[in-house]
Design a protein around this motif. Sequence first.
Motif, PDB file in Angstrom:
ATOM      1  N   ASN A  19     -28.674  -3.098  21.081  1.00 33.10           N
ATOM      2  CA  ASN A  19     -29.495  -1.340  21.067  1.00 33.10           C
ATOM      3  C   ASN A  19     -29.325  -0.579  20.509  1.00 33.10           C
ATOM      4  O   ASN A  19     -29.222   1.010  19.858  1.00 33.10           O
ATOM      5  N   GLN A  20     -30.574  -0.754  19.133  1.00 32.27           N
ATOM      6  CA  GLN A  20     -30.992  -0.154  17.996  1.00 32.27           C
ATOM      7  C   GLN A  20     -29.762   0.265  16.816  1.00 32.27           C
ATOM      8  O   GLN A  20     -29.617   1.543  16.449  1.00 32.27           O
ATOM      9  N   THR A  21     -28.913  -0.585  17.039  1.00 29.95           N
ATOM     10  CA  THR A  21     -27.544  -0.274  16.056  1.00 29.95           C
ATOM     11  C   THR A  21     -27.737  -1.820  15.048  1.00 29.95           C
ATOM     12  O   THR A  21     -27.935  -2.803  15.692  1.00 29.95           O
ATOM     13  N   TYR A  23     -24.931  -3.982  12.713  1.00 25.75           N
ATOM     14  CA  TYR A  23     -23.768  -4.210  13.283  1.00 25.75           C
ATOM     15  C   TYR A  23     -23.079  -4.923  12.329  1.00 25.75           C
ATOM     16  O   TYR A  23     -23.938  -5.979  12.010  1.00 25.75           O
ATOM     17  N   GLY A  51     -20.914   0.109  12.582  1.00 27.07           N
ATOM     18  CA  GLY A  51     -22.136   0.182  13.056  1.00 27.07           C
ATOM     19  C   GLY A  51     -23.454   0.824  12.410  1.00 27.07           C
ATOM     20  O   GLY A  51     -22.465   2.122  12.134  1.00 27.07           O
ATOM     21  N   ILE A  52     -24.509   0.543  12.775  1.00 24.99           N
ATOM     22  CA  ILE A  52     -25.249   2.040  11.828  1.00 24.99           C
ATOM     23  C   ILE A  52     -26.605   2.192  12.607  1.00 24.99           C
ATOM     24  O   ILE A  52     -27.855   1.435  12.479  1.00 24.99           O
ATOM     25  N   PRO A  53     -26.799   3.212  13.378  1.00 23.26           N
ATOM     26  CA  PRO A  53     -27.642   3.403  14.377  1.00 23.26           C
ATOM     27  C   PRO A  53     -28.948   3.798  13.223  1.00 23.26           C
ATOM     28  O   PRO A  53     -28.929   4.005  12.421  1.00 23.26           O
ATOM     29  N   LEU A  54     -29.982   2.570  13.962  1.00 20.87           N
ATOM     30  CA  LEU A  54     -30.744   2.949  13.773  1.00 20.87           C
ATOM     31  C   LEU A  54     -32.267   4.472  12.623  1.00 20.87           C
ATOM     32  O   LEU A  54     -32.057   4.483  12.132  1.00 20.87           O
ATOM     33  N   TYR A  56     -30.414   6.904  11.805  1.00 19.67           N
ATOM     34  CA  TYR A  56     -29.632   7.018  10.809  1.00 19.67           C
ATOM     35  C   TYR A  56     -29.964   6.352   9.274  1.00 19.67           C
ATOM     36  O   TYR A  56     -29.799   7.171   7.818  1.00 19.67           O
TER      37      TYR A  56
END
Length: 202
Positions: A19-21, A23, A51-54, A56
């Motif tokens: 989901n565009q993250t 992990y 988790g790092i969302p895209l 960011y």
Amino acid sequence: MKIWRGNENTDDKIIAFINQTIYKGNPATLEIEHCITAMRNGMIPDGNFFGIPLHYIKEIRLQEGKEYIEISFRGSLEHLNVRDEILSNEIFNYFKENIPDSSSSIDRYSKLRAGKKPLIAMAVITVIFLYSLYYAVGYDQGYQYEISNGHYNSITGIALWIASYGVKNDVFFFGSLLLIAIFAYVRKAKNPPVINLIQTNY
């Protein structure tokens, strides 16, 4: 969705793109399969997961020979620890192909660029050495020197302190530092870094 399981003890146990993250997680060994199953069902386990969302992310770097993938985001860095080169390339290439609004490139360092810091160190050491040697010769000839205003932590103070031990010790001290800097330069210049980059437009 893509999930990878680390192969080595030093690897992050789970790395995932969901989901565009991105992990990374390090659950207890007995919980790994349970966590992977949960993630495949759309649930991110609590605890030991980051988790790092895209949106960011600014840059993803994979340097040849390094045992991690480096993610730069919002002024911070995070490492995805992957010792296996084949697996790290697989993960990086997946990111390259599946992160939207991004571009990829390869940054190949020259020998001069790779050894820039040791070269600067050599230049600084040489200047201070010549400065100190001047005073060391004076000390050996019987001259005495003093630091005005008590600035013994200044460059002059340090140079005088080392010089006070005489020319031989001065040469030995700075010669040792120069050898260390030269060794560092040769080591870095011998294997200039090759860095694979993914840069986002978020």
